[in-house]
Scaffold this motif. Sequence first.
Motif, PDB file in Angstrom:
ATOM      1  N   ALA A   1      -3.894  -4.094   1.837  1.00  0.00           N
ATOM      2  CA  ALA A   1      -4.100  -5.409   2.462  1.00  0.00           C
ATOM      3  C   ALA A   1      -5.045  -6.242   1.605  1.00  0.00           C
ATOM      4  CB  ALA A   1      -4.653  -5.244   3.874  1.00  0.00           C
ATOM      5  N   ALA A   2      -6.136  -5.619   1.140  1.00  0.00           N
ATOM      6  CA  ALA A   2      -7.103  -6.352   0.317  1.00  0.00           C
ATOM      7  C   ALA A   2      -6.459  -6.846  -0.974  1.00  0.00           C
ATOM      8  CB  ALA A   2      -8.303  -5.461   0.008  1.00  0.00           C
TER       9      ALA A   2
ATOM     10  N   TRP B   1     -19.890   0.013  13.716  1.00  0.00           N
ATOM     11  CA  TRP B   1     -18.480  -0.089  14.120  1.00  0.00           C
ATOM     12  C   TRP B   1     -17.797   1.254  14.152  1.00  0.00           C
ATOM     13  CZ3 TRP B   1     -15.474   1.889  10.264  1.00  0.00           C
ATOM     14  CH2 TRP B   1     -16.086   1.996   9.001  1.00  0.00           C
TER      15      TRP B   1
ATOM     16  N   TYR C   1     -15.807  -4.315  -1.405  1.00  0.00           N
ATOM     17  CA  TYR C   1     -15.627  -4.842  -0.053  1.00  0.00           C
ATOM     18  C   TYR C   1     -14.735  -3.981   0.837  1.00  0.00           C
ATOM     19  CZ  TYR C   1     -17.838  -9.088  -1.781  1.00  0.00           C
ATOM     20  OH  TYR C   1     -18.721  -9.978  -2.315  1.00  0.00           O
ATOM     21  N   VAL C   2     -14.019  -3.016   0.247  1.00  0.00           N
ATOM     22  CA  VAL C   2     -13.155  -2.187   1.088  1.00  0.00           C
ATOM     23  C   VAL C   2     -13.503  -0.706   0.978  1.00  0.00           C
ATOM     24  CG1 VAL C   2     -10.787  -1.536   1.646  1.00  0.00           C
ATOM     25  CG2 VAL C   2     -11.298  -3.870   0.909  1.00  0.00           C
TER      26      VAL C   2
ATOM     27  N   PRO D   1     -17.441   0.144   2.059  1.00  0.00           N
ATOM     28  CA  PRO D   1     -17.720   0.122   3.504  1.00  0.00           C
ATOM     29  C   PRO D   1     -16.849   1.090   4.298  1.00  0.00           C
ATOM     30  CG  PRO D   1     -16.777  -1.977   2.790  1.00  0.00           C
ATOM     31  CD  PRO D   1     -17.091  -1.190   1.561  1.00  0.00           C
ATOM     32  N   ALA D   2     -15.582   1.263   3.873  1.00  0.00           N
ATOM     33  CA  ALA D   2     -14.698   2.150   4.629  1.00  0.00           C
ATOM     34  C   ALA D   2     -15.163   3.595   4.536  1.00  0.00           C
ATOM     35  CB  ALA D   2     -13.260   2.029   4.128  1.00  0.00           C
TER      36      ALA D   2
ATOM     37  N   MET E   1     -12.650 -13.660  -1.091  1.00  0.00           N
ATOM     38  CA  MET E   1     -12.319 -13.075  -2.384  1.00  0.00           C
ATOM     39  C   MET E   1     -12.061 -14.170  -3.420  1.00  0.00           C
ATOM     40  SD  MET E   1     -12.612  -9.879  -1.846  1.00  0.00           S
ATOM     41  CE  MET E   1     -13.806 -10.232  -0.565  1.00  0.00           C
TER      42      MET E   1
ATOM     43  N   ALA F   1      -7.931  -9.792  -3.607  1.00  0.00           N
ATOM     44  CA  ALA F   1      -9.109  -9.043  -4.061  1.00  0.00           C
ATOM     45  C   ALA F   1      -8.796  -8.405  -5.410  1.00  0.00           C
ATOM     46  CB  ALA F   1      -9.478  -7.971  -3.043  1.00  0.00           C
TER      47      ALA F   1
ATOM     48  N   GLN G   1     -13.621  -6.065  -6.390  1.00  0.00           N
ATOM     49  CA  GLN G   1     -13.773  -6.505  -4.998  1.00  0.00           C
ATOM     50  C   GLN G   1     -13.226  -5.452  -4.037  1.00  0.00           C
ATOM     51  OE1 GLN G   1     -11.850 -10.338  -5.451  1.00  0.00           O
ATOM     52  NE2 GLN G   1     -13.799 -11.409  -5.137  1.00  0.00           N
TER      53      GLN G   1
ATOM     54  N   LYS H   1     -16.704   4.802  15.223  1.00  0.00           N
ATOM     55  CA  LYS H   1     -16.681   5.593  16.448  1.00  0.00           C
ATOM     56  C   LYS H   1     -16.153   6.990  16.154  1.00  0.00           C
ATOM     57  CE  LYS H   1     -17.711   2.231  19.444  1.00  0.00           C
ATOM     58  NZ  LYS H   1     -18.347   1.452  18.382  1.00  0.00           N
TER      59      LYS H   1
ATOM     60  N   PHE I   1       1.135  -5.338   7.532  1.00  0.00           N
ATOM     61  CA  PHE I   1       1.633  -3.960   7.610  1.00  0.00           C
ATOM     62  C   PHE I   1       1.815  -3.528   9.061  1.00  0.00           C
ATOM     63  CE2 PHE I   1      -0.879  -4.628   3.849  1.00  0.00           C
ATOM     64  CZ  PHE I   1      -0.109  -4.087   2.838  1.00  0.00           C
TER      65      PHE I   1
ATOM     66  N   TYR J   1      -3.097  -0.210  11.044  1.00  0.00           N
ATOM     67  CA  TYR J   1      -4.335   0.203  10.387  1.00  0.00           C
ATOM     68  C   TYR J   1      -4.692  -0.604   9.151  1.00  0.00           C
ATOM     69  CZ  TYR J   1      -3.428   4.264  13.235  1.00  0.00           C
ATOM     70  OH  TYR J   1      -3.162   5.084  14.277  1.00  0.00           O
ATOM     71  N   SER J   2      -4.483  -1.889   9.160  1.00  0.00           N
ATOM     72  CA  SER J   2      -4.820  -2.617   7.948  1.00  0.00           C
ATOM     73  C   SER J   2      -6.002  -3.562   8.150  1.00  0.00           C
ATOM     74  CB  SER J   2      -3.611  -3.380   7.425  1.00  0.00           C
ATOM     75  OG  SER J   2      -3.421  -4.544   8.178  1.00  0.00           O
TER      76      SER J   2
ATOM     77  N   PHE K   1      -9.917  -4.524   8.701  1.00  0.00           N
ATOM     78  CA  PHE K   1     -11.142  -3.865   8.266  1.00  0.00           C
ATOM     79  C   PHE K   1     -12.037  -3.672   9.489  1.00  0.00           C
ATOM     80  CE2 PHE K   1      -9.868  -6.701   4.646  1.00  0.00           C
ATOM     81  CZ  PHE K   1      -9.246  -5.693   3.938  1.00  0.00           C
ATOM     82  N   PRO K   2     -12.211  -2.419   9.953  1.00  0.00           N
ATOM     83  CA  PRO K   2     -12.902  -2.195  11.228  1.00  0.00           C
ATOM     84  C   PRO K   2     -14.385  -2.559  11.191  1.00  0.00           C
ATOM     85  CG  PRO K   2     -12.369  -0.103  10.165  1.00  0.00           C
ATOM     86  CD  PRO K   2     -11.710  -1.178   9.366  1.00  0.00           C
ATOM     87  N   TRP K   3     -14.951  -2.729   9.992  1.00  0.00           N
ATOM     88  CA  TRP K   3     -16.381  -3.071   9.911  1.00  0.00           C
ATOM     89  C   TRP K   3     -16.605  -4.580   9.947  1.00  0.00           C
ATOM     90  CZ3 TRP K   3     -13.457  -0.666   6.260  1.00  0.00           C
ATOM     91  CH2 TRP K   3     -13.124  -1.409   5.128  1.00  0.00           C
TER      92      TRP K   3
ATOM     93  N   ARG L   1      -4.973 -13.459   9.363  1.00  0.00           N
ATOM     94  CA  ARG L   1      -5.673 -13.162   8.122  1.00  0.00           C
ATOM     95  C   ARG L   1      -4.792 -13.462   6.907  1.00  0.00           C
ATOM     96  NH1 ARG L   1      -7.485  -7.034   6.901  1.00  0.00           N
ATOM     97  NH2 ARG L   1      -5.232  -6.800   6.876  1.00  0.00           N
TER      98      ARG L   1
ATOM     99  N   PHE M   1     -11.426 -13.007   4.954  1.00  0.00           N
ATOM    100  CA  PHE M   1     -11.517 -12.092   3.809  1.00  0.00           C
ATOM    101  C   PHE M   1     -10.878 -12.625   2.525  1.00  0.00           C
ATOM    102  CE2 PHE M   1     -10.400  -8.477   1.159  1.00  0.00           C
ATOM    103  CZ  PHE M   1     -11.542  -7.706   1.206  1.00  0.00           C
TER     104      PHE M   1
ATOM    105  N   ASN N   1      -3.508   1.441   3.654  1.00  0.00           N
ATOM    106  CA  ASN N   1      -3.130   0.091   4.106  1.00  0.00           C
ATOM    107  C   ASN N   1      -4.266  -0.910   3.977  1.00  0.00           C
ATOM    108  OD1 ASN N   1      -0.479   0.335   4.664  1.00  0.00           O
ATOM    109  ND2 ASN N   1      -0.712   0.568   6.875  1.00  0.00           N
ATOM    110  N   GLN N   2      -5.504  -0.435   4.169  1.00  0.00           N
ATOM    111  CA  GLN N   2      -6.649  -1.343   4.045  1.00  0.00           C
ATOM    112  C   GLN N   2      -6.811  -1.790   2.591  1.00  0.00           C
ATOM    113  OE1 GLN N   2     -10.000   0.682   5.823  1.00  0.00           O
ATOM    114  NE2 GLN N   2      -9.125   0.556   7.873  1.00  0.00           N
TER     115      GLN N   2
END
Lengths: 258, 253
Positions: A157-158, A252, A171-172, A175-176, B103, A163, A167, A254, B82, B85-86, B88-90, B147, B99, A153-154
């Motif tokens: 989403a980008a 960030w 950017y995803v 870092p992820a 881009m 993106a 990118q 955990k 969505f 979980y979409s 970006f946790p960072w 976003r 974001f 999903n991340q």
Amino acid sequence: MNIEKNKKDYRLLSFIVFAILIAAWCIASYSGMVSKIFLPSPSDVLDAIVSGLKDGSLWENCWVSTKRVMIGWFWSAAVALPLGMLMALSKKFTAIIRPFIEFARYLPVVALVPLTLLYLGIDEAQKYTVIWLGTFFQLILMVCDTVSSVERNQVNAARTLDANKWQVYLYVILPASLPGLLDDFRLTIGWAWTYLVVAEMVAASSGLGYIILKSQRFLATDVIFMGLILIGLIGLLTDFLLRLLSGVLVPWYKRLGD
Amino acid sequence: MPKLKVSNIYKIFNDGKSNVTALEDVSFEIEKGEFVVIVGPSGCGKTTLLNIVGGLDTASSGTVEVDGRQVTKPGGDRGMVFQSYSLFPWLSVLKNVEFGMKMRHIPKEQRLETARKYIGLVGLGEFENAMPDTLSGGMKQRVAIARTLANSPEVLLMDEPFGALDAQTRIVMQELLADVARTTESTVLFITHDIDEAILLGSRIIVMSNRPGKILDIIPVELSISRNRSALTNEEFLAIKRRIMDLLWKETL
């Protein structure tokens, strides 16, 4: 009233474990229960360390070994990182490389040492190669798994946020997967030390593995213990530094239990 | 010209033995500023349909057009929200919302201004520096909505965005979304399996059937009352609900 503390400090527990180990060691050695040849006393080992510090051989051996581990492991990571990422993102590349990696992964590195000696002789490149062989084939698969587990999903989403492909990587995906990658690095550096000792026991004239092997010939168990303790301490320090780096790079992130 | 035009979409999977039709001849149009909801049982292919519109999945045949231009790849013109979980946790809330603009290389000043505007719109003004982990589920979805909107999409695609929220938060979020969509004059395509949610939000409801997923009916929602939680027990509301349930129930039996 019980007020929950934010973070409990369990360092005392870690300390107690070491204290118990050292106490048991003292009892077993000083009481004469175990012969000196099998188990030197803490003061014997301390003497060995002090004399090593005096003539400078201790620093030199530690440094030589650490340098070998770092260089061997660095090349392993430098190749495994891009290739592992590519494996995670391209089915075609996986089809090309995976069977070979899986095959190579099961070859015991110790059995490859004679070939490394034949091809590379006994100089530094041979040590790096043994460490590289021992860690690369594991690390590339770990990197692949770590990168594959990025939330779809991340990425999606980008992509719906304009993106482009690069990118998304930068950017995803990067870092992820960074927390997982740092863990992969931490584990494989540990293994690198195992293969370093393998390399140094076969053909070397310096390093912690070398002095451990040499001491065996003279039944200098105190020096063997010194070598083991030093490797353990360098390991602890490396781990500590990498955890510190995790805290800086991915604050960030955990974990369960954090 | 319609804002979004979906024409004769088919999606056929091959599971190795036989072909399974997930979507069968799906066609509809959405005008600018319309809020259209697709409602249907789980597994009716509505998420597949939304992913095809978003460009994240491909159709076996058929076309999707935005402003008369055919689209096949994902892009910022079709922003998506969505179910989970979409974020970006960072990145902080602010950076998450920035974001899409980052881009597109929009200058920092402008990015900041736009991001703050949408963060304020979803009521999170005080949380722009918070990290996603510290937010509740409802707040996370507010950030996701901000976003997507901050990237000024032509169409907003939402895949059961409130599906993971508790009942109260869900109602609050529905009211918020209805408000935000009205103020920003957004064109929305929203997916849900919750009939109440569909009627509260939609100006038209597309009812889909299960296996193969196809359109059973398209129902306009005209309510003389205001759309909030008290509408849930209103007669007009219930009449539409009954009509949708009849359509879906006939399918299940």
